[in-house]
Design a protein around this motif. Structure first.
Motif, PDB file in Angstrom:
ATOM      1  N   UNK A 115       0.845  -1.187   0.000  1.00 22.08           N
ATOM      2  CA  UNK A 115       0.000   0.000   0.000  1.00 22.08           C
ATOM      3  C   UNK A 115       0.888   1.246   0.000  1.00 22.08           C
ATOM      4  N   UNK A 116       0.344   2.335  -0.457  1.00 20.94           N
ATOM      5  CA  UNK A 116       1.119   3.558  -0.693  1.00 20.94           C
ATOM      6  C   UNK A 116       1.849   4.059   0.553  1.00 20.94           C
ATOM      7  N   UNK A 117       1.172   4.077   1.690  1.00 22.52           N
ATOM      8  CA  UNK A 117       1.809   4.548   2.922  1.00 22.52           C
ATOM      9  C   UNK A 117       2.974   3.656   3.339  1.00 22.52           C
ATOM     10  N   UNK A 118       2.804   2.357   3.182  1.00 22.39           N
ATOM     11  CA  UNK A 118       3.874   1.422   3.556  1.00 22.39           C
ATOM     12  C   UNK A 118       5.086   1.593   2.652  1.00 22.39           C
ATOM     13  N   UNK A 119       4.855   1.791   1.374  1.00 21.94           N
ATOM     14  CA  UNK A 119       5.973   1.989   0.437  1.00 21.94           C
ATOM     15  C   UNK A 119       6.745   3.244   0.825  1.00 21.94           C
ATOM     16  N   UNK A 120       6.034   4.295   1.134  1.00 19.39           N
ATOM     17  CA  UNK A 120       6.682   5.547   1.544  1.00 19.39           C
ATOM     18  C   UNK A 120       7.453   5.365   2.854  1.00 19.39           C
ATOM     19  N   UNK A 121       6.840   4.685   3.812  1.00 19.32           N
ATOM     20  CA  UNK A 121       7.492   4.435   5.108  1.00 19.32           C
ATOM     21  C   UNK A 121       8.739   3.580   4.929  1.00 19.32           C
ATOM     22  N   UNK A 122       8.634   2.542   4.130  1.00 19.75           N
ATOM     23  CA  UNK A 122       9.784   1.659   3.895  1.00 19.75           C
ATOM     24  C   UNK A 122      10.912   2.410   3.187  1.00 19.75           C
ATOM     25  N   UNK A 123      10.566   3.246   2.237  1.00 18.51           N
ATOM     26  CA  UNK A 123      11.593   4.016   1.524  1.00 18.51           C
ATOM     27  C   UNK A 123      12.345   4.932   2.487  1.00 18.51           C
TER      28      UNK A 123
ATOM     29  N   UNK B 137       6.252  -1.344  11.613  1.00 22.36           N
ATOM     30  CA  UNK B 137       6.624   0.037  11.934  1.00 22.36           C
ATOM     31  C   UNK B 137       7.393   0.686  10.789  1.00 22.36           C
ATOM     32  N   UNK B 138       8.028  -0.145   9.958  1.00 24.03           N
ATOM     33  CA  UNK B 138       8.842   0.354   8.850  1.00 24.03           C
ATOM     34  C   UNK B 138       8.230   0.068   7.483  1.00 24.03           C
ATOM     35  N   UNK B 139       6.940  -0.226   7.453  1.00 21.80           N
ATOM     36  CA  UNK B 139       6.261  -0.463   6.182  1.00 21.80           C
ATOM     37  C   UNK B 139       6.510  -1.831   5.584  1.00 21.80           C
ATOM     38  N   UNK B 140       7.036  -2.744   6.379  1.00 28.29           N
ATOM     39  CA  UNK B 140       7.376  -4.077   5.881  1.00 28.29           C
ATOM     40  C   UNK B 140       6.449  -5.123   6.472  1.00 28.29           C
ATOM     41  N   UNK B 141       6.435  -6.288   5.848  1.00 28.80           N
ATOM     42  CA  UNK B 141       5.684  -7.404   6.404  1.00 28.80           C
ATOM     43  C   UNK B 141       6.402  -8.705   6.090  1.00 28.80           C
ATOM     44  N   UNK B 142       6.267  -9.634   6.996  1.00 27.79           N
ATOM     45  CA  UNK B 142       6.841 -10.964   6.807  1.00 27.79           C
ATOM     46  C   UNK B 142       5.832 -11.783   6.014  1.00 27.79           C
ATOM     47  N   UNK B 143       6.252 -12.282   4.876  1.00 29.22           N
ATOM     48  CA  UNK B 143       5.391 -13.123   4.050  1.00 29.22           C
ATOM     49  C   UNK B 143       5.319 -14.516   4.659  1.00 29.22           C
ATOM     50  N   UNK B 144       6.493 -15.045   5.026  1.00 31.05           N
ATOM     51  CA  UNK B 144       6.523 -16.353   5.667  1.00 31.05           C
ATOM     52  C   UNK B 144       7.865 -16.564   6.351  1.00 31.05           C
TER      53      UNK B 144
END
Length: 105
Positions: free
Chosen positions: A15-23, A81-88
């Protein structure tokens, strides 16, 4: 003591916010594998240790899916917190620590 090895598959949340946060969080570190490892390794190791500390070796083998789920929850709590997620997370090894590791005294 148990030696646990695992592989973690991460991504930027779609999602847009997560991409911005991760960047913002990762910045130029994405260009250097060693720096990326520094960012990701500590939370992954901490989650493995935290979840494994409450289980015996036999229990880790028998409840492998529960262990992976609990590790995933712990890691995601930190990475979101950093716009990331664990897939597995995939456990690739569970072994009792060799006796030579321990101090005989």
């Amino acid at each position: 003591r148990v030696d646990v090895t695992a592989e973690f598959f991460l991504r930027v949340s779609p999602d847009e916010n997560a991409v911005s946060t991760a960047a913002r969080a990762l910045g130029r570190r994405t260009l250097d594998l060693a720096k990326i490892n520094e960012v990701f390794e500590a939370p992954c190791v901490a989650a493995l240790r935290s979840v494994a500390s409450g289980m015996e070796l036999d229990e880790l083998h028998q409840k492998r899916a529960d262990f992976e789920h609990n590790v995933e929850e712990a890691v995601n709590a930190e990475f979101r917190k950093n716009g990331l997620e664990l897939v597995s997370v995939s456990l690739t090894g569970l072994d009792q620590t060799d006796k030579s590791y321990f101090d005989p005294n």
